[in-house]
Motif scaffolding. Structure first.
Motif, PDB file in Angstrom:
ATOM      1  N   SER A  45      10.509  10.075  -4.224  1.00 20.60           N
ATOM      2  CA  SER A  45      10.489  10.484  -3.737  1.00 20.60           C
ATOM      3  C   SER A  45      11.211  11.098  -2.561  1.00 20.60           C
ATOM      4  O   SER A  45      12.192  10.972  -2.539  1.00 20.60           O
ATOM      5  CB  SER A  45       9.805   8.618  -2.844  1.00 20.60           C
ATOM      6  N   ASP A  64       0.773  -1.341   0.186  1.00 19.52           N
ATOM      7  CA  ASP A  64      -0.163  -0.172   0.316  1.00 19.52           C
ATOM      8  C   ASP A  64       1.148   0.882   0.197  1.00 19.52           C
ATOM      9  O   ASP A  64       0.519   2.353   0.206  1.00 19.52           O
ATOM     10  CB  ASP A  64      -1.122   0.270   0.974  1.00 19.52           C
ATOM     11  N   ILE A  65       1.953   1.495  -0.128  1.00 20.41           N
ATOM     12  CA  ILE A  65       2.934   2.545   0.310  1.00 20.41           C
ATOM     13  C   ILE A  65       3.626   2.489  -1.516  1.00 20.41           C
ATOM     14  O   ILE A  65       4.290   1.620  -2.052  1.00 20.41           O
ATOM     15  CB  ILE A  65       4.279   2.125   1.198  1.00 20.41           C
ATOM     16  N   ASN A  66       3.807   3.620  -2.219  1.00 21.57           N
ATOM     17  CA  ASN A  66       4.413   4.600  -3.224  1.00 21.57           C
ATOM     18  C   ASN A  66       6.158   4.914  -2.983  1.00 21.57           C
ATOM     19  O   ASN A  66       5.278   6.180  -2.996  1.00 21.57           O
ATOM     20  CB  ASN A  66       3.044   4.301  -4.032  1.00 21.57           C
ATOM     21  N   LEU A  67       6.941   3.973  -2.823  1.00 25.61           N
ATOM     22  CA  LEU A  67       7.969   4.727  -2.720  1.00 25.61           C
ATOM     23  C   LEU A  67       8.525   4.572  -3.779  1.00 25.61           C
ATOM     24  O   LEU A  67       8.926   3.097  -4.113  1.00 25.61           O
ATOM     25  CB  LEU A  67       8.573   4.931  -1.510  1.00 25.61           C
ATOM     26  N   THR A 105       8.764  14.129   6.779  1.00 28.74           N
ATOM     27  CA  THR A 105       7.905  13.267   5.307  1.00 28.74           C
ATOM     28  C   THR A 105       8.918  12.894   5.017  1.00 28.74           C
ATOM     29  O   THR A 105       9.853  13.243   4.632  1.00 28.74           O
ATOM     30  CB  THR A 105       7.399  14.537   4.892  1.00 28.74           C
ATOM     31  N   CYS A 106       8.329  11.961   4.421  1.00 27.48           N
ATOM     32  CA  CYS A 106       8.733  10.667   3.439  1.00 27.48           C
ATOM     33  C   CYS A 106       7.755  10.189   2.342  1.00 27.48           C
ATOM     34  O   CYS A 106       7.039   9.577   3.000  1.00 27.48           O
ATOM     35  CB  CYS A 106       9.832   9.398   4.214  1.00 27.48           C
ATOM     36  N   GLY A 107       8.111  10.267   1.258  1.00 25.73           N
ATOM     37  CA  GLY A 107       6.506  10.609   0.073  1.00 25.73           C
ATOM     38  C   GLY A 107       5.337  10.887   0.507  1.00 25.73           C
ATOM     39  O   GLY A 107       4.911  11.114   1.255  1.00 25.73           O
ATOM     40  N   ASP A 108       4.620   9.387   0.581  1.00 20.27           N
ATOM     41  CA  ASP A 108       2.896   9.308   0.593  1.00 20.27           C
ATOM     42  C   ASP A 108       3.384   8.617   1.960  1.00 20.27           C
ATOM     43  O   ASP A 108       2.304   8.182   2.543  1.00 20.27           O
ATOM     44  CB  ASP A 108       2.590   9.016  -0.356  1.00 20.27           C
ATOM     45  N   LEU A 109       3.653   8.393   2.883  1.00 20.13           N
ATOM     46  CA  LEU A 109       4.027   7.926   4.030  1.00 20.13           C
ATOM     47  C   LEU A 109       3.120   9.214   5.362  1.00 20.13           C
ATOM     48  O   LEU A 109       3.751   9.951   4.714  1.00 20.13           O
ATOM     49  CB  LEU A 109       4.638   7.703   4.457  1.00 20.13           C
ATOM     50  N   ILE A 110       2.646   8.680   6.646  1.00 15.66           N
ATOM     51  CA  ILE A 110       2.026   9.740   7.274  1.00 15.66           C
ATOM     52  C   ILE A 110       3.092  10.607   7.821  1.00 15.66           C
ATOM     53  O   ILE A 110       4.372  10.125   8.250  1.00 15.66           O
ATOM     54  CB  ILE A 110       1.255   8.608   8.270  1.00 15.66           C
TER      55      ILE A 110
END
Length: 96
Positions: free
Chosen positions: A19, A12-15, A81-86
Motif C-alpha cells: 500500500s 473494512d480496510i485493505n492495507l 493518502t494511505c492505501g484506500d483510506l479516506i
C-alpha cells in the motif's frame, strides 16, 4: 468547526505491505513510499500507542517520514493518502 471522518473497522480496510503512503503539498508529491518500508507495522504502532493513550475518533497517528521532508508554509494545501483510506486534507493556517 473541525470535521471528523468516520471510524472505519479494521476489517473494512485493505492495507497490505505494498500500500502506498503519499504526501502532496500544493499538488506536488513531496513524499511517496510503501507501508512495508516502515520500521514498525501499522498494527504494532496502534497496539503500542493504545497501551499509553486512549485513541479516539479523529486522532491522527504521526510517524517518521520517508525521503522528501521539507518546510510547510502558511497557506500550503496538504494531502496525505494511505492505501484506500479516506485522504486527510488540510490547509496550513495562521497560529492560533
Amino acid at each position: 468547526g473541525r470535521q471528523r471522518g468516520p471510524i472505519i473497522p479494521k476489517e473494512d480496510i485493505n492495507l497490505d505491505a505494498n500500500s502506498s503512503i503519499q504526501l502532496e503539498v500544493n499538488d506536488d508529491i513531496r513524499q511517496q513510499s510503501t507501508i512495508d518500508k516502515m520500521i514498525y507495522s501499522v498494527p504494532e504502532i496502534i497496539s503500542n500507542l493504545s497501551q499509553l493513550f486512549r485513541l479516539r475518533q479523529g486522532d491522527l497517528i504521526l510517524t517518521g517520514t520517508p525521503e522528501g521532508v521539507s518546510n510547510l508554509n502558511i497557506g500550503d494545501s496538504v494531502s496525505v493518502t494511505c492505501g484506500d483510506l479516506i485522504p486527510c486534507k488540510f490547509v496550513i493556517g495562521q497560529p492560533e
